[in-house]
Design a protein around this motif. Structure first.
Motif, short mmCIF file in Angstrom:
data_model
loop_
_atom_site.label_atom_id
_atom_site.label_comp_id
_atom_site.label_asym_id
_atom_site.label_seq_id
_atom_site.Cartn_x
_atom_site.Cartn_y
_atom_site.Cartn_z
N SER A 72 0.82 -1.22 0.00
CA SER A 72 0.00 0.00 0.00
C SER A 72 0.85 1.26 0.00
O SER A 72 0.52 2.24 -0.68
CB SER A 72 -0.96 0.00 1.19
OG SER A 72 -0.24 0.01 2.40
N GLU A 125 -8.52 -8.68 -6.91
CA GLU A 125 -8.83 -8.11 -5.59
C GLU A 125 -8.59 -9.14 -4.48
O GLU A 125 -8.09 -8.79 -3.41
CB GLU A 125 -10.27 -7.59 -5.54
CG GLU A 125 -10.47 -6.32 -6.34
CD GLU A 125 -9.60 -5.17 -5.90
OE1 GLU A 125 -9.50 -4.89 -4.68
OE2 GLU A 125 -9.02 -4.51 -6.78
N LYS A 136 -9.03 5.23 -8.73
CA LYS A 136 -10.24 4.58 -9.25
C LYS A 136 -10.29 4.71 -10.77
O LYS A 136 -10.70 3.77 -11.47
CB LYS A 136 -11.50 5.16 -8.61
CG LYS A 136 -11.56 5.01 -7.10
CD LYS A 136 -11.35 3.57 -6.65
CE LYS A 136 -11.35 3.46 -5.13
NZ LYS A 136 -10.83 2.19 -4.65
N ARG A 139 -2.71 -3.84 1.82
CA ARG A 139 -3.75 -3.81 0.80
C ARG A 139 -4.93 -4.65 1.25
O ARG A 139 -4.82 -5.48 2.15
CB ARG A 139 -3.23 -4.36 -0.55
CG ARG A 139 -2.03 -3.70 -1.15
CD ARG A 139 -2.26 -2.35 -1.77
NE ARG A 139 -3.09 -2.31 -2.94
CZ ARG A 139 -2.66 -2.32 -4.19
NH1 ARG A 139 -1.38 -2.40 -4.45
NH2 ARG A 139 -3.51 -2.23 -5.18
N SER A 140 -6.06 -4.42 0.60
CA SER A 140 -7.24 -5.23 0.91
C SER A 140 -8.03 -5.40 -0.38
O SER A 140 -7.98 -4.56 -1.26
CB SER A 140 -8.10 -4.55 1.97
OG SER A 140 -8.59 -3.31 1.49
N GLY A 141 -8.72 -6.50 -0.47
CA GLY A 141 -9.60 -6.72 -1.60
C GLY A 141 -10.89 -5.93 -1.37
O GLY A 141 -11.49 -6.03 -0.30
N GLN A 142 -11.29 -5.15 -2.34
CA GLN A 142 -12.49 -4.33 -2.17
C GLN A 142 -13.50 -4.64 -3.27
O GLN A 142 -13.17 -4.58 -4.45
CB GLN A 142 -12.12 -2.85 -2.20
CG GLN A 142 -11.21 -2.45 -1.05
CD GLN A 142 -10.91 -0.97 -1.05
OE1 GLN A 142 -11.47 -0.21 -1.82
NE2 GLN A 142 -10.02 -0.58 -0.16
N ALA A 143 -14.71 -4.92 -2.85
CA ALA A 143 -15.78 -5.22 -3.80
C ALA A 143 -16.03 -4.03 -4.72
O ALA A 143 -16.32 -4.20 -5.91
CB ALA A 143 -17.05 -5.61 -3.07
N VAL A 144 -15.89 -2.81 -4.19
CA VAL A 144 -16.12 -1.62 -5.02
C VAL A 144 -15.11 -1.57 -6.17
O VAL A 144 -15.45 -1.15 -7.28
CB VAL A 144 -16.11 -0.32 -4.17
CG1 VAL A 144 -14.70 0.03 -3.68
CG2 VAL A 144 -16.67 0.84 -4.97
N ASP A 145 -13.88 -2.02 -5.94
CA ASP A 145 -12.89 -2.05 -7.02
C ASP A 145 -13.24 -3.09 -8.07
O ASP A 145 -13.03 -2.87 -9.27
CB ASP A 145 -11.49 -2.29 -6.47
CG ASP A 145 -10.91 -1.07 -5.78
OD1 ASP A 145 -11.47 0.04 -5.96
OD2 ASP A 145 -9.89 -1.21 -5.07
N GLN A 183 -5.00 -9.22 -3.65
CA GLN A 183 -4.53 -8.08 -2.87
C GLN A 183 -4.70 -8.28 -1.37
O GLN A 183 -4.04 -7.61 -0.58
CB GLN A 183 -5.25 -6.80 -3.31
CG GLN A 183 -4.78 -6.32 -4.68
CD GLN A 183 -5.45 -5.04 -5.09
OE1 GLN A 183 -5.67 -4.16 -4.28
NE2 GLN A 183 -5.74 -4.93 -6.38
N VAL A 184 -5.56 -9.20 -0.96
CA VAL A 184 -5.73 -9.51 0.47
C VAL A 184 -4.41 -9.97 1.07
O VAL A 184 -4.15 -9.76 2.26
CB VAL A 184 -6.84 -10.59 0.65
CG1 VAL A 184 -6.90 -11.11 2.06
CG2 VAL A 184 -8.18 -10.03 0.21
#
Length: 181
Positions: A40, A136, A90, A145-151, A139-140
């Protein structure tokens, strides 16, 4: 088309072109994966520096042509880039997958000689959405970093936009070609 037919002389061109296109897709997927491998801190620093460079160059050009008269300090530009950076990240997600969507639908449209274009469209979208989700998830496991549903949604929307724009061009081209004959 059977596998044997791909290797006939008249199909070599198609085999070469489809192989090159597939290699482009794989290269683009590797590039996306490499961006996702950054922790990150490094990822944020790289995108902030890119945004700052864009701001500096934009000011330089607009000042030169007389559209602006802004001579901001480097710190002002860095502060502005911190504000703009989340949105630009984004936009980068959207753009990466826009390109991936276009590459995949061109490849599948070229390889799958199918009169049902909707199948090519849907397969392209599913591949992009699955790759976005897997990216995503990956990325976890990256520091900070984190996996994001929005991404995943932004990535899929980028791919869908690219696929729709290519499809619009493709269908308009073929409709025009049919009318001219």
């Amino acid at each position: 088309m059977e596998i044997k037919e791909w290797f006939k002389k008249e199909n070599r061109r198609k085999l070469i072109i489809s192989t090159i296109m597939l290699l482009l897709i794989i290269a683009w997927m590797i590039l996306i994966f490499q961006f996702s491998c950054m922790n990150s801190k490094d990822s944020d620093k790289a995108s902030s520096e890119t945004v700052a460079t864009i701001i500096e160059n934009s000011l330089r050009v607009t000042n030169k042509i007389g559209a602006t008269h802004s001579y901001s300090t480097h710190n002002d530009i860095l502060n502005a880039s911190k504000v703009i950076n989340p949105l630009m990240r984004k936009v980068a997600h959207f753009s990466e997958y826009f390109i991936l969507g276009v590459l995949i639908i061109i490849f599948l449209n070229y390889v799958i000689e199918n009169k049902k274009y909707i199948i090519v469209f849907l397969i392209s979208l599913v591949i992009c959405a699955l790759y976005a989700a897997s990216d995503e998830f990956h990325q976890v496991f990256i520091s900070g970093r984190s996996g994001q549903a929005v991404d995943v949604c932004i990535d899929t929307l980028g791919a869908l936009t690219g696929i729709i724009l290519y499809s619009t061009y493709y269908l308009a081209y073929w409709i025009g070609k049919k009318k001219s004959h």
